[in-house]
Scaffold this motif. Sequence first.
Motif: not given
Length: 242
Positions: A39, A46, A49-50, A53, A97
């Motif tokens: 981010y 997206e 970014n995932e 992450e 997660s």
Amino acid sequence: MKNIVTFFIITLSLLLNAQKKGKVVYKVSLDKSTIEKPYENPENTEAKNEALEMLHESQPVEAYLVFNDSVSLYYVEEKVEIPRWDNDNGVVNITPSGINMSWYMAGSANLYYSDWTRNYNISTSEVVGTRKRIKKEPILWDITEETKTINGYLCYKAILTAKENRIAWFTKEIPLPHGPRGFNGLPGLVLEFQNNKYTYLAKSIELDHYEAEEIEEPLEGDIITEEDYRKWANGFWSDEGN
């Protein structure tokens, strides 16, 4: 008499080397300092970014290499979920997660088996319930004179031919050709392996470990070449998508 003594010394040396066996515990970790943070770049999608992450959430795992003079088996600790901490309106929620990229990179649930009496190296892999044994091609290394000490052992640097971002540090003090995750074939046990941004570092080396007496060859699944495995896996997922 001198020849008899020399013969005895050489024979004893060979026997001692042949009896070397044990277990190495590796810490497999990701160098997150070299990875872009999620981010921060407004141009990232997206999905990217995932992915970033997940990388930053990954935690080190342990992997194990059990070996004797000719045979070795490498495996990773059982999968554990990493807790995700979400702060929602002042309430902290802890949810798993479910994905630890370090665990997957370390080898996940696959096994890596080597038998140097047969020049035989395989890894196991399972795709939606179907297990295969993948016969690995020999690895070519460029051995350098650069050295460093790991856990009290003098180690030499070797670079995977044509892939400079894959580096092994092996010790001639344990002159056996084993290494983590099938990266082997050097004139000494691999105590550290650097695979791009991941490092496999020997935390402990226990010689004469009891597990070295119980190394079992994985026998489940058809044996195929690496090339045939890639074709099979790609074809499997292509058929699933139709």
